[in-house]
Design an enzyme around this catalytic site. Structure first.
Site, PDB file in Angstrom:
ATOM      1  CB  VAL A 186      -0.972  -0.016   1.210  1.00  0.00           C
ATOM      2  CG1 VAL A 186      -1.712   1.304   1.331  1.00  0.00           C
ATOM      3  CG2 VAL A 186      -1.963  -1.164   1.071  1.00  0.00           C
ATOM      4  CG  ASP A 238       8.702  -0.621   5.973  1.00  0.00           C
ATOM      5  OD1 ASP A 238       7.588  -0.671   5.422  1.00  0.00           O
ATOM      6  OD2 ASP A 238       9.151  -1.570   6.671  1.00  0.00           O
ATOM      7  N   GLY A 247       1.821  -2.005   8.881  1.00  0.00           N
ATOM      8  CA  GLY A 247       0.933  -3.001   9.469  1.00  0.00           C
ATOM      9  C   GLY A 247       1.546  -4.370   9.399  1.00  0.00           C
ATOM     10  NE  ARG A 259     -11.851 -10.833  11.171  1.00  0.00           N
ATOM     11  CZ  ARG A 259     -11.410 -10.412   9.994  1.00  0.00           C
ATOM     12  NH1 ARG A 259     -10.739  -9.299   9.894  1.00  0.00           N
ATOM     13  NH2 ARG A 259     -11.649 -11.105   8.903  1.00  0.00           N
ATOM     14  N   PRO A 307      -7.196  -2.150  11.392  1.00  0.00           N
ATOM     15  CG  PRO A 307      -8.474  -2.746  13.257  1.00  0.00           C
ATOM     16  CD  PRO A 307      -7.109  -2.871  12.682  1.00  0.00           C
ATOM     17  CG  ASP A 355     -13.356   3.068  10.839  1.00  0.00           C
ATOM     18  OD1 ASP A 355     -13.512   4.189  10.349  1.00  0.00           O
ATOM     19  OD2 ASP A 355     -13.656   2.012  10.235  1.00  0.00           O
ATOM     20  CB  SER A 408      -8.176   5.962   4.046  1.00  0.00           C
ATOM     21  OG  SER A 408      -8.110   4.656   4.557  1.00  0.00           O
ATOM     22  CG  ASP A 460     -15.293   0.736   2.056  1.00  0.00           C
ATOM     23  OD1 ASP A 460     -15.386  -0.451   2.379  1.00  0.00           O
ATOM     24  OD2 ASP A 460     -14.400   1.486   2.497  1.00  0.00           O
ATOM     25  NE  ARG A 506     -12.562  -2.235  -2.933  1.00  0.00           N
ATOM     26  CZ  ARG A 506     -11.888  -2.657  -1.873  1.00  0.00           C
ATOM     27  NH1 ARG A 506     -12.457  -2.668  -0.688  1.00  0.00           N
ATOM     28  NH2 ARG A 506     -10.647  -3.064  -1.993  1.00  0.00           N
ATOM     29  CG  HIS A 514     -12.336   0.299   5.622  1.00  0.00           C
ATOM     30  ND1 HIS A 514     -12.715   0.171   4.318  1.00  0.00           N
ATOM     31  CD2 HIS A 514     -11.170  -0.394   5.728  1.00  0.00           C
ATOM     32  CE1 HIS A 514     -11.829  -0.552   3.662  1.00  0.00           C
ATOM     33  NE2 HIS A 514     -10.882  -0.916   4.501  1.00  0.00           N
TER      34      HIS A 514
END
Ligand code: NAD
Length: 344
Positions: free
Chosen positions: A13, A34, A78, A87, A120, A122, A142, A147, A150, A174
């Site tokens: 990304v 990074d 990430g 998760r 995640p 949010d 973002s 979405d 899309r 999201h």
């Protein structure tokens, strides 16, 4: 014009955002940071070698100190989920990473706007807003920008009309609880669901489409792409670069990004997406459309899902300091160290 962007995380990304930003001429200077130094050097070198055919841009692999003077910092770092990891465990790992990054980047870029992309998203936006000390309007997740893109791309295909004529949105988290408020979706100046009846054209097309099918397509397409090619990165890169362009163009733009809620629709202390106005200094307004009761319930569902995750993660560990001021003991965030009054 000097436009400096720092991108933290040079994976699929982050590197795609850097590449897209260079091709679109969004920035004059890009720093890639990074923990994987070799990859960062390789990505910067690869993109840099194409710059003779683009708008000039100084892109290089750097360290946090190189972020000084950044207008915008984009966070995409990430860790993917490991086999057997829940998760929530993954979320806590990524929360710990973003807390660590906040402490490293903020001293060098306290006046920058921060765009959070890591998932995640949010939750990451919420945590960064809470721990960084950066004013909340300068932290933009973002959110459902991708979405929404899309959704519009799918509707444009079904209605055979330009995506630019479609004003439809994805709100909420999201993630799985996101939803399309169809009551406010428009094509041109008419409600999208009424478009078939209001449209007149010699080559009348068949506009029939299933709302649920479109919504499912929007929600599942990330998973489908990951199944087919291992990760999603082009559409999010284009979406983030659109956000950067809007910020730099200084035109206040309505977009579905993630930011802190303060009682709108009865929701507070959680970051999620509604149409925000994004300007050169970050979030400068919220648009609160008249949603149906069912749509408001869906927004609440998203907020509750996110709050239940927030309740299960550790945000403050390692960040709070105990301050002794006079004869009082106060708890303050590490970034409030120099602003004790704020901590009272
Ligand atoms: P990736 O594994 O290719 O890249 C992640 C990078 O982060 C790696 O290069 C890794 O070395 C780096 N990293 C890890 N810890 C770090 C640290 N402490 N400091 C600096 N860098 C660190 O993953 P990706 O495909 O590039 O995805 C990145 C993130 O973006 C993920 O969280 C993914 O879920 C998210 N994503 C979000 C959206 C969205 O719409 N918000 C869309 C796609 C992907």
């Amino acid at each position: 014009m000097n436009r400096k962007v720092t991108i933290i995380g040079a994976g699929s990304v982050g590197a795609s955002i850097a590449y897209t930003a260079v091709v679109k001429g969004v920035a004059s200077e890009i720093v890639l940071i990074d923990i994987n130094k070799d990859k960062t050097l390789g990505e910067a070198m690869d993109i840099r070698q194409g710059i003779p055919f683009c708008t000039p841009c100084d892109i290089y692999a750097g360290d946090y100190a190189d972020a000084v003077g950044s207008d915008i910092v984009v966070i995409t770092s990430g860790i993917p989920r490991k086999p057997g990891q829940s998760r929530i465990d993954l979320t806590q790992t990524n929360v710990n990473i973003i807390k660590d990054i906040a402490q490293k980047i903020v001293p060098y870029a306290k006046d920058a706007l921060y765009v959070i992309v890591s998932n995640p998203v949010d939750i990451m936006t919420y945590v960064f807003t809470k721990v960084s000390g950066i004013p909340e309007e300068r932290v933009i997740g973002s959110g459902t920008l991708l979405d929404t893109s899309r959704l519009r791309s799918s509707l444009a295909d079904h209605l055979a009309v330009s995506q630019k004529s479609i004003h439809a949105y994805v709100l909420g988290e999201h993630g799985d609880s996101s939803f399309v408020p169809w009551s406010i979706a428009q094509v041109g100046c008419v409600n999208l669901l009424d478009y078939k009846n209001k449209f007149s054209c010699k080559d009348q097309k068949d506009f029939d489409f299933d709302k649920q099918e479109i919504e499912t397509y929007m929600k599942k397409s990330g998973g489908t792409i990951i199944q087919r090619k291992g990760a999603t990165f082009y559409a999010i890169a284009i979406s983030v670069c659109h956000l950067l362009e809007c910020i730099f163009s200084q035109s206040n733009t309505s977009m579905t990004v993630s930011s802190m809620m303060h009682g709108e629709y009865g929701i507070e202390d959680v970051c999620l997406s509604i149409p925000f106005i994004v300007g050169p200094d970050g979030i400068c307004g919220k648009i609160l459309p008249d949603l149906t009761e069912e749509e408001i319930a869906k927004l609440h569902n998203s907020a509750n899902m996110l709050k239940s995750v927030i309740a299960q993660i550790e945000i403050w560990f390692n960040l709070n300091l105990i301050l002794i001021v006079g004869n009082k003991i106060k708890m303050a965030n590490i970034f409030d160290w120099f602003n004790i009054e704020k901590a009272e």
